[in-house]
Every structure is written in C-alpha cells, then in structure tokens.
Design an enzyme around this catalytic site. Structure first.
Site, PDB file in Angstrom:
ATOM      1  N   ASP A 157     -30.835   3.709 -22.441  1.00  0.00           N
ATOM      2  CA  ASP A 157     -29.434   3.874 -22.450  1.00  0.00           C
ATOM      3  C   ASP A 157     -28.506   3.017 -21.528  1.00  0.00           C
ATOM      4  O   ASP A 157     -28.749   2.967 -20.365  1.00  0.00           O
ATOM      5  CB  ASP A 157     -28.992   5.605 -22.165  1.00  0.00           C
ATOM      6  CG  ASP A 157     -29.711   6.431 -23.024  1.00  0.00           C
ATOM      7  OD1 ASP A 157     -29.226   6.948 -23.877  1.00  0.00           O
ATOM      8  OD2 ASP A 157     -30.852   6.719 -22.593  1.00  0.00           O
ATOM      9  N   ASP A 188     -30.504   7.050 -31.234  1.00  0.00           N
ATOM     10  CA  ASP A 188     -30.227   8.102 -30.548  1.00  0.00           C
ATOM     11  C   ASP A 188     -28.764   8.650 -30.805  1.00  0.00           C
ATOM     12  O   ASP A 188     -28.386   9.797 -30.617  1.00  0.00           O
ATOM     13  CB  ASP A 188     -30.297   7.799 -29.007  1.00  0.00           C
ATOM     14  CG  ASP A 188     -30.502   8.825 -28.232  1.00  0.00           C
ATOM     15  OD1 ASP A 188     -30.851   9.972 -28.686  1.00  0.00           O
ATOM     16  OD2 ASP A 188     -30.090   8.806 -26.856  1.00  0.00           O
ATOM     17  N   HIS A 238     -36.435   2.996 -25.246  1.00  0.00           N
ATOM     18  CA  HIS A 238     -35.013   3.419 -25.155  1.00  0.00           C
ATOM     19  C   HIS A 238     -34.212   3.683 -24.245  1.00  0.00           C
ATOM     20  O   HIS A 238     -34.398   4.294 -23.406  1.00  0.00           O
ATOM     21  CB  HIS A 238     -34.957   4.818 -25.980  1.00  0.00           C
ATOM     22  CG  HIS A 238     -33.644   5.171 -26.480  1.00  0.00           C
ATOM     23  ND1 HIS A 238     -32.719   4.096 -27.008  1.00  0.00           N
ATOM     24  CD2 HIS A 238     -32.795   6.178 -25.893  1.00  0.00           C
ATOM     25  CE1 HIS A 238     -31.360   4.880 -27.096  1.00  0.00           C
ATOM     26  NE2 HIS A 238     -31.304   6.075 -26.429  1.00  0.00           N
TER      27      HIS A 238
END
Ligand SMILES: *[C@@H]1O[C@H](CO)[C@@H](O)[C@H](O)[C@H]1NC(C)=O
Length: 326
Positions: free
Chosen positions: A52, A174, A50
């Site tokens: 960002d 998220d 993941h």
C-alpha cells in the site's frame, strides 16, 4: 479450451501470461510464457507483494520500515530481497505493481544493480503489472486522477525499461469494489486483462458454481469491443492457498523434505496442494488456473518464500510423488 478431467498437475511459476499471443520479438512479454501442457491442469503461480502506498503509516514510513510498531512493513528491504532471490535462481519470477515505491528504490541503486534489474525485466522474470504510482481506489477517484497516476507510473517504467517494462495487465487486488469505468480506462490504456481480489461473497459463490470467475467485461456502453477486457477474480483474495503461506508474516509450515529426519511433511504438503488446486479449478472454466503467492508487504525475506516455492513446484511436478498419491 475445455476443462481437463485428468488428475495430473503441472505447476509453473509465472508472471502474468494470460491474454493474446505475443506481439513483439523481445524475450520479455508473452514470448516468455510457459504454456504448460494441454492435457494437464496447469497451475500458474504468481509470486507478488502487495505494498500500500500509504495506509496505516506514511509513504516514507512504509518505504524505510519506520514505525514498525504501527505495522511491520519495509518496502526497501522487500525489493532488495526479491532482487537477490531472483539472482540466485533463474527459474524464479516475480511481479511488481506499485511504482511509487519502486521509483524510490530504483533511484538509490548502483548502476550494477540497475543493469541487473533491467536484465530481469528483459528476460520476463520481473514483470511490472498495472504500473501506476499506486493501486487506486475505484469508488471515490475521479477519472482524471486515475489517468494521471497511471501516466506517472507508466512514464517512469518506459524511461527505465522501455518496451519490456510495459505493463499489460490491471491488478486491482485490494480495492473494496470495482467500477465499470476503471475497467474501461484499463482497456483504453491497452491492457489485455484485469485481476481483482475482492468481490461480494454471494457473487463469488455463484461464479464459483458456474465457473465464471473469469469473464470478458464489456466495460463501456459506447466504446464497443475496444472496451472489452478479460477479467478474473483471484482464487483466495490475493493470498496463497490456505496453509501455504511461506512468508515470515505467517505461521504455516515450510516444506520439510529431508527423509533422514522425523519431521518430513513433503508428501502431505504435495497431497494437500493437489487438493487445493483441484478445489480451485472447480470454479474456473479452463485447465489453466492462477494461484497468487503473496500478501501485504510480504517477501521482506524473499528467500523464505522462494526456497519453499522451489521445493513445492519440484515435488508436485515429480512423477514419483504424483504416482504415490493415486
Ligand atoms: C468453489 O467450489 C469448489 C468445488 O465445489 C469448492 O471446493 C471451493 O471451496 C469453492 N470456493 C469458493 C470460494 O466458494
């Protein structure tokens, strides 16, 4: 599909194969799904990172791994490392989400590496999920921006990979809260499903008890079935089951499987994994469950993750260990 009462497990490493049957003749897409065994509890492991696209650091800092004193995160090495790991073992699979990073990485690769990556995509071993420039927030975002950022990502994927690259699943793991409009837009983009990681804890408890962590979201009051979208709440946020994080960012134990050594834990790890799978299955309606293995900026050393996942899958599927446990 009814819930299986049997004890046996089949673990497969998968990209996201939920949803409708195959629609194209390519070897990618649903054609490559391992459909498992209807008499077993089928655990679909999804290896992912993941990343960002800007949070505590700038996008450039995240990509290159600058200012690791703020947060250790270096997407260029993650993608380098995952591609090497996929090349080492054809059973390995991976999903990738954030095209804003992937595009930067792709533009720095040689033709040989690009061809190799295209081959992984064509074989369904590397799958783009969601495929926006980033994973947008759902609370403060105007729908025009959501459409624009997904268009930008999807257009890059189309040009670089064609039909086999086309994302089929939304992946909002998220964001802190989910809007009906986001689900409606995903349905209209042609996605077959959506997964998210966060939901209110009371909602999760209720859904876990009533086996409704997966549902069909009726995402629009006006659009009817066109807006219906298979939606699942992931089992453990978006992380691995407790004690099974093999990434360098965690301190869980690796699988130790040399029986000439004292520190042998493979039997205990298999037992613990089977328990985790059954605990998880209690909250889902079918005998196919998803298990994410990944987290924030994980897989910078993908070998560490895949080496242990390979072993875990091998030993859980090996009859001898399952028999010994009963
Ligand atoms: C879901 O229910 C199962 C079985 O009761 C339990 O083991 C598990 O911890 C629950 N998970 C959550 C998130 O409540």
């Amino acid at each position: 599909m009814h819930f299986s009462t049997c004890c046996e497990l089949l673990v497969v490493i998968t990209t996201l194969c939920y949803g409708a049957p195959s629609r194209s003749a390519n070897t990618c897409g649903y054609e490559t799904c391992n459909l498992g065994d209807p008499s077993k509890l089928n655990v679909h492991i999804v290896a992912h990172t993941h990343d960002d696209v800007g949070w505590l650091k700038t996008v450039d800092q995240y990509f290159y791994g600058a200012r690791n004193d703020i947060q250790h995160a270096a997407v260029q090495y993650i993608l380098d490392s995952v591609i090497i790991a996929l090349d080492e073992n054809p059973d390995r699979r991976f999903i990738y989400v954030e095209v804003g990073f992937f595009w930067r990485w792709w533009n720095q690769q040689t033709g040989d590496i690009q061809t190799k990556v295209q081959q992984f995509v064509n074989e369904g071993r590397l799958e783009f999920i969601s495929g926006g420039w980033c994973m947008n927030d759902e609370a403060s975002t105007h729908y025009n921006s959501i459409i624009d950022q997904h268009t930008l990502g999807a257009e890059f994927i189309r040009q670089a990979f064609g039909e086999c690259g086309r994302p089929k699943i939304g992946w909002q793991i998220d964001p802190f809260g989910h809007s009906r409009e986001q689900a409606s837009l995903f349905a209209q983009m042609g996605f077959d499903g959506l997964f998210f990681g966060r939901a209110d804890y009371e909602d999760i408890q209720t859904r876990n008890r009533t086996k409704t962590r997966e549902m069909v979201w009726k995402a629009s009051a006006n659009l009817g079935e066109q807006s219906w979208l298979f939606t699942g709440i992931l089992p453990n946020g978006y992380g691995a089951p407790n004690s099974f994080c093999f990434d360098y960012r965690c301190s869980d134990n690796p699988i130790m499987d040399d029986n000439r050594r004292f520190d042998l834990n493979v039997q205990e790890r298999v037992r613990s994994f089977i328990q985790a799978a059954h605990d998880e299955a209690a909250g889902y309606a079918t005998n196919h469950i998803i298990m994410t293995f990944g987290g924030d900026f994980q897989y910078e050393d993908a070998n560490q993750n895949f080496k242990n996942l390979d072993k875990l899958i091998k030993y859980v599927n090996a009859e001898v260990y399952i028999n010994n446990l009963q």
